[in-house]
Each structure stands twice: as C-alpha cells, then as structure tokens.
Motif scaffolding. Sequence first.
Motif, short mmCIF file in Angstrom:
data_model
loop_
_atom_site.label_atom_id
_atom_site.label_comp_id
_atom_site.label_asym_id
_atom_site.label_seq_id
_atom_site.Cartn_x
_atom_site.Cartn_y
_atom_site.Cartn_z
N ARG A 9 0.82 -1.21 0.00
CA ARG A 9 0.00 0.00 0.00
C ARG A 9 0.85 1.26 0.00
O ARG A 9 0.31 2.36 -0.08
CB ARG A 9 -0.92 0.00 1.23
CG ARG A 9 -1.93 -1.12 1.24
CD ARG A 9 -2.59 -1.25 2.60
NE ARG A 9 -3.25 -0.03 3.05
CZ ARG A 9 -4.49 0.31 2.74
NH1 ARG A 9 -5.21 -0.49 1.97
NH2 ARG A 9 -5.02 1.42 3.21
N ARG A 10 2.17 1.11 0.11
CA ARG A 10 3.04 2.27 0.22
C ARG A 10 3.75 2.60 -1.08
O ARG A 10 4.54 3.55 -1.12
CB ARG A 10 4.10 2.04 1.32
CG ARG A 10 3.58 1.54 2.64
CD ARG A 10 2.54 2.45 3.24
NE ARG A 10 3.00 3.82 3.34
CZ ARG A 10 2.20 4.87 3.35
NH1 ARG A 10 0.89 4.71 3.25
NH2 ARG A 10 2.69 6.09 3.46
N ARG A 11 3.53 1.84 -2.15
CA ARG A 11 4.25 2.09 -3.40
C ARG A 11 3.37 1.76 -4.59
O ARG A 11 2.31 1.15 -4.45
CB ARG A 11 5.53 1.25 -3.46
CG ARG A 11 5.29 -0.26 -3.41
CD ARG A 11 6.54 -1.04 -3.79
NE ARG A 11 7.56 -0.94 -2.77
CZ ARG A 11 7.79 -1.87 -1.85
NH1 ARG A 11 7.05 -2.97 -1.84
NH2 ARG A 11 8.74 -1.73 -0.96
N GLY A 12 3.82 2.18 -5.79
CA GLY A 12 3.08 1.88 -7.00
C GLY A 12 2.03 2.92 -7.30
O GLY A 12 1.83 3.88 -6.55
N PRO A 13 1.30 2.76 -8.42
CA PRO A 13 0.25 3.71 -8.77
C PRO A 13 -0.90 3.67 -7.77
O PRO A 13 -1.08 2.69 -7.04
CB PRO A 13 -0.19 3.25 -10.17
CG PRO A 13 0.19 1.80 -10.23
CD PRO A 13 1.44 1.67 -9.42
N PHE A 14 -1.67 4.73 -7.73
CA PHE A 14 -2.83 4.78 -6.85
C PHE A 14 -3.84 3.71 -7.22
O PHE A 14 -4.10 3.46 -8.40
CB PHE A 14 -3.50 6.15 -6.93
CG PHE A 14 -2.71 7.26 -6.26
CD1 PHE A 14 -2.46 7.23 -4.90
CD2 PHE A 14 -2.24 8.35 -7.00
CE1 PHE A 14 -1.74 8.25 -4.28
CE2 PHE A 14 -1.54 9.37 -6.40
CZ PHE A 14 -1.28 9.32 -5.03
N ARG A 15 -4.42 3.06 -6.19
CA ARG A 15 -5.43 2.03 -6.39
C ARG A 15 -6.69 2.39 -5.61
O ARG A 15 -6.65 3.18 -4.67
CB ARG A 15 -4.92 0.67 -5.89
CG ARG A 15 -3.55 0.26 -6.41
CD ARG A 15 -3.09 -1.01 -5.69
NE ARG A 15 -1.72 -1.37 -6.03
CZ ARG A 15 -0.64 -0.91 -5.40
NH1 ARG A 15 -0.78 -0.06 -4.40
NH2 ARG A 15 0.56 -1.30 -5.78
N ILE A 53 -6.93 7.24 -9.93
CA ILE A 53 -6.79 5.78 -9.92
C ILE A 53 -5.95 5.35 -11.12
O ILE A 53 -6.26 5.65 -12.27
CB ILE A 53 -8.17 5.10 -9.95
CG1 ILE A 53 -8.95 5.45 -8.67
CG2 ILE A 53 -8.03 3.58 -10.08
CD1 ILE A 53 -10.39 4.98 -8.68
N GLY A 54 -4.85 4.68 -10.83
CA GLY A 54 -3.91 4.26 -11.86
C GLY A 54 -2.81 5.27 -12.14
O GLY A 54 -1.85 4.95 -12.84
N ALA A 55 -2.91 6.47 -11.58
CA ALA A 55 -1.88 7.49 -11.79
C ALA A 55 -0.74 7.28 -10.79
O ALA A 55 -0.94 6.75 -9.70
CB ALA A 55 -2.48 8.88 -11.60
N PRO A 56 0.47 7.70 -11.15
CA PRO A 56 1.59 7.54 -10.22
C PRO A 56 1.49 8.51 -9.05
O PRO A 56 0.91 9.60 -9.15
CB PRO A 56 2.82 7.85 -11.08
CG PRO A 56 2.30 8.75 -12.15
CD PRO A 56 0.90 8.28 -12.43
N GLU A 57 2.04 8.10 -7.92
CA GLU A 57 2.11 8.98 -6.77
C GLU A 57 2.94 10.20 -7.13
O GLU A 57 3.94 10.10 -7.85
CB GLU A 57 2.73 8.23 -5.58
CG GLU A 57 2.59 8.93 -4.26
CD GLU A 57 3.07 8.06 -3.10
OE1 GLU A 57 3.00 8.53 -1.96
OE2 GLU A 57 3.53 6.92 -3.34
N GLY A 58 2.54 11.36 -6.63
CA GLY A 58 3.24 12.59 -6.99
C GLY A 58 2.60 13.29 -8.17
O GLY A 58 3.18 14.22 -8.73
N SER A 59 1.41 12.84 -8.59
CA SER A 59 0.69 13.49 -9.69
C SER A 59 0.03 14.77 -9.21
O SER A 59 -0.18 14.99 -8.01
CB SER A 59 -0.39 12.53 -10.25
OG SER A 59 0.20 11.39 -10.83
N ARG A 73 0.54 9.74 -1.21
CA ARG A 73 0.03 8.94 -0.10
C ARG A 73 0.48 9.62 1.20
O ARG A 73 1.63 10.08 1.30
CB ARG A 73 0.57 7.51 -0.15
CG ARG A 73 -0.01 6.68 -1.29
CD ARG A 73 0.48 5.24 -1.21
NE ARG A 73 -0.16 4.41 -2.22
CZ ARG A 73 0.35 4.17 -3.43
NH1 ARG A 73 1.51 4.73 -3.78
NH2 ARG A 73 -0.29 3.40 -4.30
N PRO A 74 -0.38 9.67 2.21
CA PRO A 74 0.04 10.27 3.48
C PRO A 74 1.12 9.43 4.14
O PRO A 74 1.04 8.19 4.14
CB PRO A 74 -1.24 10.31 4.31
CG PRO A 74 -2.12 9.25 3.71
CD PRO A 74 -1.78 9.21 2.25
#
Length: 303
Positions: A9-15, A53-59, A73-74
């Motif tokens: 839950r701490r990495r990867g694209p938003f789900r 949803i599906g976008a990378p973190e930091g968008s 992500r917080p």
Amino acid sequence: MSEPTGAARRRGPFRVGDQVQLTDPKGRHYTFTLEAGKQFHTHKGAFPHDELIGAPEGSVVRTTGNVAYLALRPLLPDYVLSMPRGAAVVYPKDAGQILAMADIFAGARVVEAGVGSGSLSSFLLRAIGDHGMLHSYERRADFAEIATQNVERYFGGPHPAWQLTVGDLQDNLSDTDVDRVILDMLAPWECLEPVAKALVPGGILCAYVATTTQLARTVEAIREHGSFNEPAAWETMVRTWHVEGLAVRPDHRMIGHTGFLLTARRLADGVEPPLRRRRPAKGAYGEDYTGPGSGSGGAGADR
C-alpha cells in the motif's frame, strides 16, 4: 517471498482503497480514500477520483475551478495526526524518539500499555515487522475499538504481529521474555513489578508521561524498585524553519511540550544497581516529600 504487511500500500500507482493526501497551493492538506466513480469536492471545485486511480504517486490534479493539488500517499506521521481519535495521539516527534531511544528493532517482542487511538501502535508495528510481537493493553473498550480501526485502516487489514487486550496491564500481563515495554498511562509506577518480571535482562522500559509530577514519581519508583539501572528522562521540541531566498529564520510557532519520556534497562536478577555518585541538590527532598524512598535522610541522601 511475501511483502511485509502494508508494504504494497506504500508504493506503485494509486489504487481503489488507497488513502490520498492532497496539498493545495497554500500547503493545506486534505485526506480521503479513493473510490471508483466518486468525486472529491473542495470550495475551489471538484475532480473525479478516477483521475487519480492508476496514476503515479506525486501526480497533480486540477479541480473544475482550475486549482492544482499535489497528490501523494500520506506518510505515517500525517496519517496519525488526521485519523479519528478516541484519546490524544502520541505525536510523531515522540513516537520517533521512542523508536530510537527504546531501540525498537525488527522482530522485537514489545508490550504496550495505553493504546489510545493507535498512533504509537502503528509506529511500533511497522518497526517490529511481521515476525515481531506487539501485545497492547488498553483499559477502555471504546478506545481499543477506535485504535483497531485506525491500525487496520493503515495496514490494510489486521496485522499478524498485533494482539490487543482490553484491561489493566498490571492485572493481565502474562507475557514473558519481553524485549521492550512502553507505558503511556497515568500511573506507570504502579506497573513496575509485573513489567520487571516480563522484561528480559537488558530489556528496556520506556514511559511517556505528561507532567513533571508524574515524571518525578516514576523516576523515584524505578530507583526504589531496584531492578533497573538509573533512568534517563528528557523531552523533545521541534522548531521548523522558514527558508525563502535570503529570508532564513525560525518559524514563529513550534511544537513544544507534549510529554516527557524516560527509559531504564532491566538488570539481571539478583543484581543491585550501582550507587549514584551524583548528590541531589540541597532541598531536593524536603521534609514534606512523600515519594518512594522518603524515609530518614530522604531518597537521595545515600545515593
């Protein structure tokens, strides 16, 4: 090899189901959970969750009012400050000190008393990992329920290393061979006997108290008990800085006193703690002092 609990839950694209922290141009934070088909509304417009949803973190997303928000992500410190509370949370600055100064390590066997809203439990569980053990004790069932919800929301479900017991530590503690004990409660001095029995030699007792009165009584009780080395006590204050070109100065506000921390290490059975060589200040133990060791001469007279 399976990932540690909560790591995915701490990495990867938003789900769907992820928590998202939005930061607006003024640095204000807004936290919500991603749901397909939903919209996030602000006074500056709205945008669909599906855009993240599906976008990378930091968008960066823009509302219908053309205001840009940074989506991340917080972090755990962000999460514990925004999660629902039953009791006051252990602030990140103090949680960080506990993890470092109580030497919380992966695989550690830890006992915690006073769960509150689950803030410190979350920090401890992430530090000890799936192969450690955290046994938490909480007197109030309503606080225990809120803490459980907060911890499971952060890790995405129950943590395999966590056991939560509703009840007083001194009445229910049956753990043995414990590496660390963390006490966040009103009267930690009442728990020293069961804590001493639970801790391994060299294990660490760490207490978090709010007032100087609690601090003094806890330290004196630890000295009087005789199963621990000389306790160390401190508090931590955090001051942020404003940095803008040549304007570099401390911010006008700071995170000051939240609580006192103290640590002491368990001695081997049958060992007497070495005598303190530092004499207390004159008058440190007055005639009206009624704490531990307040017999003739005062508690510090022969230390």
